[in-house]
Design an enzyme around this catalytic site. Structure first.
Site, PDB file in Angstrom:
ATOM      1  N   HIS A  79     -20.311   9.162   9.643  1.00 46.67           N
ATOM      2  CA  HIS A  79     -18.949   9.662   9.420  1.00 46.67           C
ATOM      3  C   HIS A  79     -18.623   9.657   7.925  1.00 46.67           C
ATOM      4  CE1 HIS A  79     -14.553   9.915   9.424  1.00 46.67           C
ATOM      5  NE2 HIS A  79     -14.513   8.771   8.768  1.00 46.67           N
ATOM      6  N   ASP A 108     -17.602  36.689 -12.336  1.00 44.43           N
ATOM      7  CA  ASP A 108     -18.292  35.892 -11.312  1.00 44.43           C
ATOM      8  C   ASP A 108     -18.610  34.541 -11.928  1.00 44.43           C
ATOM      9  OD1 ASP A 108     -20.070  34.917  -9.217  1.00 44.43           O
ATOM     10  OD2 ASP A 108     -20.257  37.002  -8.590  1.00 44.43           O
ATOM     11  N   TRP A 144     -22.018   3.878   4.577  1.00 41.38           N
ATOM     12  CA  TRP A 144     -22.244   4.975   3.617  1.00 41.38           C
ATOM     13  C   TRP A 144     -22.638   4.415   2.263  1.00 41.38           C
ATOM     14  CZ3 TRP A 144     -19.816   6.903  -0.945  1.00 41.38           C
ATOM     15  CH2 TRP A 144     -18.724   6.159  -1.390  1.00 41.38           C
ATOM     16  N   SER A 172     -27.756  19.836  -4.849  1.00 43.36           N
ATOM     17  CA  SER A 172     -26.758  20.873  -4.635  1.00 43.36           C
ATOM     18  C   SER A 172     -25.527  20.628  -5.509  1.00 43.36           C
ATOM     19  CB  SER A 172     -26.377  20.917  -3.153  1.00 43.36           C
ATOM     20  OG  SER A 172     -25.160  21.576  -2.981  1.00 43.36           O
ATOM     21  N   SER A 173     -25.053  19.375  -5.537  1.00 46.99           N
ATOM     22  CA  SER A 173     -23.862  19.071  -6.338  1.00 46.99           C
ATOM     23  C   SER A 173     -24.113  19.297  -7.820  1.00 46.99           C
ATOM     24  CB  SER A 173     -23.448  17.612  -6.170  1.00 46.99           C
ATOM     25  OG  SER A 173     -23.072  17.367  -4.868  1.00 46.99           O
ATOM     26  N   HIS A 256     -17.859   4.711  -8.074  1.00 40.47           N
ATOM     27  CA  HIS A 256     -16.475   4.832  -8.505  1.00 40.47           C
ATOM     28  C   HIS A 256     -16.155   6.179  -9.125  1.00 40.47           C
ATOM     29  CE1 HIS A 256     -12.407   3.734  -8.817  1.00 40.47           C
ATOM     30  NE2 HIS A 256     -12.454   4.486  -9.889  1.00 40.47           N
ATOM     31  N   GLU A 258     -17.501   8.773  -8.347  1.00 44.53           N
ATOM     32  CA  GLU A 258     -17.514   9.636  -7.171  1.00 44.53           C
ATOM     33  C   GLU A 258     -16.137   9.719  -6.517  1.00 44.53           C
ATOM     34  OE1 GLU A 258     -19.531  11.701  -5.677  1.00 44.53           O
ATOM     35  OE2 GLU A 258     -18.429  11.930  -3.793  1.00 44.53           O
ATOM     36  N   TYR A 260     -13.374   9.565  -7.947  1.00 41.42           N
ATOM     37  CA  TYR A 260     -12.551  10.452  -8.774  1.00 41.42           C
ATOM     38  C   TYR A 260     -13.005  11.890  -8.694  1.00 41.42           C
ATOM     39  CZ  TYR A 260      -9.584   6.767 -10.071  1.00 41.42           C
ATOM     40  OH  TYR A 260      -8.659   5.776  -9.980  1.00 41.42           O
ATOM     41  N   SER A 271      -1.096  20.430  -9.092  1.00 40.13           N
ATOM     42  CA  SER A 271      -0.474  20.894 -10.329  1.00 40.13           C
ATOM     43  C   SER A 271      -0.296  22.412 -10.338  1.00 40.13           C
ATOM     44  CB  SER A 271      -1.314  20.485 -11.538  1.00 40.13           C
ATOM     45  OG  SER A 271      -1.460  19.089 -11.554  1.00 40.13           O
ATOM     46  N   HIS A 305     -15.199  -3.374  -9.477  1.00 40.30           N
ATOM     47  CA  HIS A 305     -14.065  -3.828  -8.660  1.00 40.30           C
ATOM     48  C   HIS A 305     -14.374  -3.719  -7.174  1.00 40.30           C
ATOM     49  CE1 HIS A 305     -12.037   0.419  -8.941  1.00 40.30           C
ATOM     50  NE2 HIS A 305     -12.880   0.375  -7.937  1.00 40.30           N
ATOM     51  N   HIS A 306     -15.482  -3.077  -6.847  1.00 43.00           N
ATOM     52  CA  HIS A 306     -15.927  -3.072  -5.448  1.00 43.00           C
ATOM     53  C   HIS A 306     -16.767  -4.295  -5.137  1.00 43.00           C
ATOM     54  CE1 HIS A 306     -14.637   1.109  -4.772  1.00 43.00           C
ATOM     55  NE2 HIS A 306     -14.931   1.265  -6.045  1.00 43.00           N
ATOM     56  N   THR A 331      -3.062   7.511 -13.784  1.00 46.62           N
ATOM     57  CA  THR A 331      -2.800   8.030 -12.437  1.00 46.62           C
ATOM     58  C   THR A 331      -1.297   8.105 -12.210  1.00 46.62           C
ATOM     59  OG1 THR A 331      -4.803   6.853 -11.796  1.00 46.62           O
ATOM     60  CG2 THR A 331      -3.483   7.798 -10.025  1.00 46.62           C
ATOM     61  N   LYS A 334       0.424  11.060 -13.915  1.00 48.70           N
ATOM     62  CA  LYS A 334       0.312  12.322 -13.172  1.00 48.70           C
ATOM     63  C   LYS A 334       1.436  12.432 -12.152  1.00 48.70           C
ATOM     64  CE  LYS A 334      -4.102  13.787 -13.909  1.00 48.70           C
ATOM     65  NZ  LYS A 334      -4.076  15.210 -13.903  1.00 48.70           N
ATOM     66  N   ARG A 453     -13.647  -4.772   8.288  1.00 44.90           N
ATOM     67  CA  ARG A 453     -14.026  -3.392   8.589  1.00 44.90           C
ATOM     68  C   ARG A 453     -15.429  -3.359   9.173  1.00 44.90           C
ATOM     69  NH1 ARG A 453     -15.392  -0.968   2.529  1.00 44.90           N
ATOM     70  NH2 ARG A 453     -15.899   0.914   3.681  1.00 44.90           N
TER      71      ARG A 453
HETATM   72  C1  HEM Z   1      -4.613   3.763  -8.821  1.00 45.61           C
HETATM   73  C2  HEM Z   1      -5.854   3.968  -8.744  1.00 45.61           C
HETATM   74  C3  HEM Z   1      -6.813   3.156  -7.919  1.00 45.61           C
HETATM   75  C4  HEM Z   1      -7.098   1.831  -7.985  1.00 45.61           C
HETATM   76  C5  HEM Z   1      -6.490   0.817  -8.917  1.00 45.61           C
HETATM   77  C6  HEM Z   1      -8.104   1.571  -6.970  1.00 45.61           C
HETATM   78  C7  HEM Z   1      -8.668   0.344  -6.721  1.00 45.61           C
HETATM   79  C8  HEM Z   1      -9.628   0.101  -5.754  1.00 45.61           C
HETATM   80  C9  HEM Z   1     -10.278  -1.153  -5.543  1.00 45.61           C
HETATM   81  C10 HEM Z   1     -10.041  -2.417  -6.357  1.00 45.61           C
HETATM   82  C11 HEM Z   1     -11.151  -1.000  -4.514  1.00 45.61           C
HETATM   83  C12 HEM Z   1     -12.100  -2.052  -3.941  1.00 45.61           C
HETATM   84  C13 HEM Z   1     -11.466  -2.752  -2.815  1.00 45.61           C
HETATM   85  C14 HEM Z   1     -12.433  -3.653  -2.099  1.00 45.61           C
HETATM   86  O1  HEM Z   1     -13.471  -3.180  -1.603  1.00 45.61           O
HETATM   87  O2  HEM Z   1     -12.116  -4.844  -2.004  1.00 45.61           O
HETATM   88  C15 HEM Z   1     -11.037   0.342  -4.061  1.00 45.61           C
HETATM   89  C16 HEM Z   1     -11.758   0.869  -3.011  1.00 45.61           C
HETATM   90  C17 HEM Z   1     -11.862   2.215  -2.765  1.00 45.61           C
HETATM   91  N1  HEM Z   1     -11.138   3.202  -3.387  1.00 45.61           N
HETATM   92 FE1  HEM Z   1      -9.703   2.950  -4.796  1.00 45.61          FE
HETATM   93  N2  HEM Z   1      -8.390   2.712  -6.313  1.00 45.61           N
HETATM   94  C18 HEM Z   1      -7.635   3.705  -6.867  1.00 45.61           C
HETATM   95  C19 HEM Z   1      -7.638   5.029  -6.530  1.00 45.61           C
HETATM   96  C20 HEM Z   1      -8.563   5.593  -5.682  1.00 45.61           C
HETATM   97  C21 HEM Z   1      -8.769   6.998  -5.527  1.00 45.61           C
HETATM   98  C22 HEM Z   1      -8.017   8.066  -6.278  1.00 45.61           C
HETATM   99  C23 HEM Z   1      -9.749   7.142  -4.619  1.00 45.61           C
HETATM  100  C24 HEM Z   1     -10.388   8.393  -4.065  1.00 45.61           C
HETATM  101  C25 HEM Z   1      -9.867   9.527  -3.965  1.00 45.61           C
HETATM  102  C26 HEM Z   1     -10.158   5.849  -4.189  1.00 45.61           C
HETATM  103  C27 HEM Z   1     -11.125   5.623  -3.254  1.00 45.61           C
HETATM  104  C28 HEM Z   1     -11.587   4.399  -2.893  1.00 45.61           C
HETATM  105  C29 HEM Z   1     -12.629   4.192  -1.930  1.00 45.61           C
HETATM  106  C30 HEM Z   1     -13.385   5.268  -1.161  1.00 45.61           C
HETATM  107  C31 HEM Z   1     -12.793   2.815  -1.820  1.00 45.61           C
HETATM  108  C32 HEM Z   1     -13.687   2.026  -0.866  1.00 45.61           C
HETATM  109  C33 HEM Z   1     -15.119   2.307  -0.928  1.00 45.61           C
HETATM  110  C34 HEM Z   1     -15.864   1.497   0.131  1.00 45.61           C
HETATM  111  O3  HEM Z   1     -15.945   0.274  -0.008  1.00 45.61           O
HETATM  112  O4  HEM Z   1     -16.364   2.101   1.089  1.00 45.61           O
HETATM  113  N3  HEM Z   1      -9.411   4.917  -4.848  1.00 45.61           N
HETATM  114  N4  HEM Z   1     -10.100   1.005  -4.843  1.00 45.61           N
HETATM  115 CU    CU Z   2     -13.435   2.181  -7.202  1.00 47.87          CU
END
Ligand code: HEM
Ligand code: CU
Lengths: 528, 381
Positions: A79, A108, A144, A172-173, A256, A258, A260, A271, A305-306, A331, A334, A453
């Site tokens: 998924h 094009d 994933w 591809s990307s 990370h 990714e 963004y 926008s 931070h992950h 962020t 914006k 999770r």
């Molecule tokens: C204000 C901006 C953001 C901050 C400060 C932030 C912070 C964080 C932090 C600290 C984590 C880790 C949490 C953990 O696993 O304990 C996290 C996870 C995640 N964030 Fe953000 N985030 C922000 C914006 C975004 C945006 C814009 C996206 C994507 C469009 C995003 C997608 C994700 C994803 C996919 C995960 C989890 C990945 C995984 O463990 O599978 N975040 N974020």
């Molecule tokens: Cu992140």
């Protein structure tokens, strides 16, 4: 801006194209390729969505009812992979293909044959990934994020196919990104200076750079997984002098940026839409460009931070806490700019605007929970619980996906030449808005209450919420069927769209007729 | 043109207010039972309220704008579209807020990482899918595994109160003492989480992580593994019992005695012969608790990840190999070594069980001495 009527007449003369399957297999036309990307993304969205339904069905009640834990893990893994690499990213690439040449007045994409290739390898990548689910041992089941050594020593034998499939997605990307960069740098119409480019073009340019920088890192890390598993290397195996945490550093150095990659083009879409329906210029164009660039740069400095719970040294933990808090600032800028754009405008609320407004609110909720996650001591409690699941679904579903849906409604009249059914669209919007919140908001609570999770079964105190969440999930899934119906209906016919389509719309794409002719801007327009 | 109604944005706002009303119930993070966990909870609530305030301002402005600045009210759009001053203000204010947040967060983080001067040390080892606790200051070590019967998981039995959050042997620690945890893993990465202590730390194979706690209240605290660790990731809970220091000492003495007794018993066993029925009965219990998750209660496994034991060449014929696999595990697979985890008596019985259950019917009766001999021969244990 200039008019391009003469150029269009000229174009229509040359509007021949092969017919049938050959048109689609051999096409080098950015509009055809854009359409294929978008349709592919939609199909993947439903396949990934079906897997989410399996997950929610199993989690509807405590106990194991429908699937065994191994299959459950395959569902969460595939998924995630499908939604990230198969739905969101190709949808943005499809939008880039369709819109970037039209927005900058180019005939094009710069590298049309590579464009064809970068699309056509994608279906194979996902075919391989999906086929593994039916092979002995099943598909990938390590999440994933495929952390080693779960994905190396302890994974099943279809892992080689998983690696192969990720490689193809990455190629591809990268090809798509190269195409975007070369197109934007070389093919802007005369007078289309950098600071006149629509923000969608800007955000995609920056996204493309991110892609080129991090997709090779992903390719590297999957290759290391491959060699650790099959060729006796020990990158991630302590017994051979490696380190499993090294995997996470490399993965998140890709991962990370990714996330963004999946949101910057969404910023560009919003926008574009908000000024159109507020009938007012985008507030702080220049600051939007700078904020996008700072987000992109900062996104390389926050990866760990992950990994707060992996036991990094304190100073490293502090560094990543501060940088993560910092990335919330651009962020926020914006979001403030969008609100200032709406302020004292003359707004109307057609479907694209509704989705854009929902995006602003719900993405902000996701951003705020991101700030909470940045607070490391608190993250120890949030990490790997449903709180994180809520966070990233707010930014990705009600963020990235909503922006893609908004873009589809916004540009459908330009693509098909017909207005979509506004009533159905509004119905789709309201069903989606309500169900997406029923689905994801309670996840904050179960996460805070302590539900990890990626588990197929849970303790009884989480039961009520999970039933609720599952119902929200089914409703959200059903709501998307309305979307398909709107698209089909709009492609088949409907009220004729004008060239400008929306009263407040500005930009080159609105100066060509609707539907956009097969070839546009054979002669570049003059931008004053 | 779409009609719109004013209450549109009140849904998220209402939902946002949720945790506020819910503190103390099971909707919010627990304040826990240590000074650190309370500080973490306070950080969480502070940042939560800050986020609510920011949300209120931003969504409030949007809401007003949506209400007032709409074409249907006949307004003319304004033309302003930039202001450096405003941009600087809304960059600077968030920076200030974040700095104010970063200070207490840094303080708490540094306190959490300070494992010096501990009174008791426990080495925690994760493995698929059980925890092993070893007290470095006592002669105590044991495994701790899920105690919820499979019947409850599969819906054949009513689910108990602590469904999936109960173990056969909980970790026991003293209150009011600084307890240090060393964490590692035998196979994949796991993560040891007890919300009431605000400890969540990954157990990395080949490396050692540290954490500490000092519990104020005697009680039973429950947690779970939080890093995806394979099939039964959802089924490796943690239970910690915190006892008053005096009670803890009593428990530790008793536990040391119990473990010593098991060792003596093993020595006695070497001379003893156990009959088939006796072994089959014990073997079945051990099998269901330790093996059935992968190899399935009916011995048919989940090939190819988890091979069938029914009709298997090893269980049917190769007796020496059978003993070897049980003692050493199969490196590079999920098949762990059971030498440390089961008593000699249990180990012997489960081997005999495997050779006679599900129609394998080899009639083999393995004896403790034979298993012991293999273990001695390779110098393990
Ligand atoms: C204000 C901006 C953001 C901050 C400060 C932030 C912070 C964080 C932090 C600290 C984590 C880790 C949490 C953990 O696993 O304990 C996290 C996870 C995640 N964030 Fe953000 N985030 C922000 C914006 C975004 C945006 C814009 C996206 C994507 C469009 C995003 C997608 C994700 C994803 C996919 C995960 C989890 C990945 C995984 O463990 O599978 N975040 N974020
Ligand atoms: Cu992140």
């Amino acid at each position: 801006m200039s008019t391009v009527t003469t150029a269009d007449h000229h174009d229509e003369h040359h509007d021949h194209k092969p017919t049938g399957i050959k048109r689609w297999l051999f096409t080098t036309n950015h509009k055809d390729i854009g359409s294929m990307y978008l349709i592919f993304a939609l199909v993947m969205f439903f396949i990934g969505g079906a897997m989410a339904m399996v997950i929610r069905l199993e989690l509807f009640q405590p106990g194991l009812q429908f699937v065994d834990p191994q299959f459950f893990n395959q569902m969460t893994t595939v998924h995630g992979l499908i939604m990230v690499f198969g739905a969101v990213m190709p949808a943005f690439t499809g939008l880039a293909n369709w819109m970037i040449p039209m927005m900058i007045g180019a005939p094009d994409m710069a590298l049309p044959r590579m464009n064809n290739w970068s699309f056509w390898i994608l279906p194979f990548a996902f075919l391989i990934l999906l086929i593994t689910l039916f092979m002995p041992g099943g598909g990938p089941d390590f999440g994933w994020t495929f952390y080693a050594p779960l994905s190396t020593t302890y994974s099943n034998d279809t892992t080689a196919l998983f690696v192969f499939s990720v490689h193809i997605m990455g190629i591809s990307s990268i090809m798509g990104a190269i195409n975007v960069i070369v197109t934007i740098v070389n093919m802007r119409a005369p007078g289309m200076t950098w600071m006149k480019m629509p923000l969608f073009v800007w955000t995609w340019l920056i996204t493309a750079f991110l892609l080129i920088m991090v997709m090779p890192v992903l390719a590297g890390v999957v290759t290391m997984v491959l060699t650790d598993k099959y060729f006796a290397t020990s990158f991630f195996d302590a017994a051979g002098g490696g380190d499993p945490v090294l995997f996470q550093h490399i993965f998140w150095f890709f991962g990370h940026p990714e996330v963004y990659i999946m949101i910057l083009p969404a910023f560009g879409i919003v926008s574009a839409i908000v000024p159109t329906f507020a009938r007012k210029k985008l507030f702080g164009y220049a600051s939007m460009v700078y904020a996008t660039a700072s987000i992109a740069i900062l996104s390389f400095l926050v990866w760990a931070h992950h990994m707060f719970t992996t036991g990094m040294p304190v100073f490293a933990t502090l560094f990543f806490m501060y940088t993560t808090m910092l990335i919330a600032v651009p962020t926020g800028v914006k979001v403030f700019n969008w609100v200032a754009t709406m302020w004292r405008g003359a707004m109307t609320f057609e479907v694209p605007m509704m989705f854009a407004l929902a995006f602003i609110v719900l993405f902000t909720i996701g951003g705020l929970s991101g700030v909470m996650l940045a607070i490391t001591p608190a993250d120890f409690q949030y990490h790997d619980t449903y709180f994180v699941v809520a966070h990233f679904h707010y930014v990705l579903v009600s963020g990235a996906v909503f922006s893609i849906v908004a873009a589809a409604y916004y540009w459908l009249p330009k693509w098909t030449g017909h207005m979509y059914d506004e009533k159905l669209g509004q119905l789709h919007f309201w069903c989606s808005l309500i169900s997406v919140n029923l689905l994801f908001f309670p996840m904050h609570f179960v996460g805070l209450a302590g539900m990890p999770r990626r588990i197929p079964d849970y303790a009884l105190q989480f039961a009520d919420f999970n039933a609720f969440i599952s119902v929200g999930g089914f409703l959200f899934g059903l709501s998307q069927l309305i979307f398909v119906w709107v698209i089909i209906k709009c492609a088949r016919g409907g009220e004729k769209a004008t060239a400008q389509v929306w009263e407040g719309a500005e930009g080159l794409e609105w100066e060509v007729p609707s539907p956009a002719p097969y070839h546009t801007f054979g002669t570049p327009p003059q931008i004053k | 043109m779409a009609k719109t109604r004013g209450w549109r944005w009140s849904l998220p706002a209402l939902l946002l207010a949720g945790p506020a009303c819910a503190s103390g119930s099971n909707l919010n993070m627990t304040p826990g039972v240590t000074d650190i966990s309370l500080q973490v909870y306070n950080l969480h609530m502070t940042i939560f309220w800050i986020c609510c305030a920011i949300g209120l301002v931003v969504f409030g402005a949007m809401f007003v704008s949506i209400l007032l600045h709409r074409k249907s009210r006949g307004v003319e759009p304004a033309t302003f579209h930039e202001s450096t001053k405003v941009e600087i203000i809304w960059t600077a204010i968030p920076v200030l807020i974040l700095i104010v947040m970063a200070i207490p967060a840094t303080r708490v983080l540094i306190a959490m990482e300070d494992t010096s001067d501990s009174d008791v040390t426990v080495l925690i080892t994760g493995s698929q899918w059980r925890w092993h606790y070893e007290y470095l200051d006592y002669d105590i070590n044991y495994f701790s595994i899920l105690a919820t019967p499979r019947g409850q998981i599969e819906g054949r039995l009513p689910k108990g109160e602590n469904y999936l959050l109960e173990v056969d042997r909980p970790l026991v620690i003293p209150t009011d003492k600084k307890v240090r945890f060393l964490m590692t893993s035998d196979d994949v990465i796991h993560s040891w989480w007890v919300p009431d202590f605000a400890i969540k730390k990954d157990t990395n194979p080949g490396f050692i992580n540290e954490a500490w706690t000092q519990v104020n209240e005697p009680g039973i605290y429950r947690g779970q593994c939080t890093e995806l660790c394979g099939m039964d990731h959802g089924f490796m809970p943690i239970v910690v019992i915190a006892k008053e220091p005096a009670d803890f000492e009593i428990w530790a003495k008793a536990e040391e005695a119990r473990i010593a007794e098991i060792r003596e018993e093993e020595q006695r066993l070497l001379a003893l012969q156990m009959n088939l029925d006796e072994q089959m009965e014990l073997g079945e219990r051990v099998y269901m608790a330790h093996c059935a998750a992968c190899h399935q209660p009916n011995g048919e496994g989940l090939p190819p990840m988890f091979p069938a034991l029914k009709g298997n060449q090893v269980t049917m014929e190769d007796r020496a190999e059978h003993i070897k696999v049980m003692v050493d595990g199969r490196p590079g697979t999920s098949m762990a070594s059971f030498a440390r985890q089961l008593s000699l008596r249990e180990l012997t019985s489960v081997i005999t069980y495997g050779r006679n259950a599900w129609g394998n019917d080899t009639g083999d009766v393995v004896q403790a001495a034979e298993v012991y001999e293999y273990m001695q021969g390779k110098g393990s244990n």
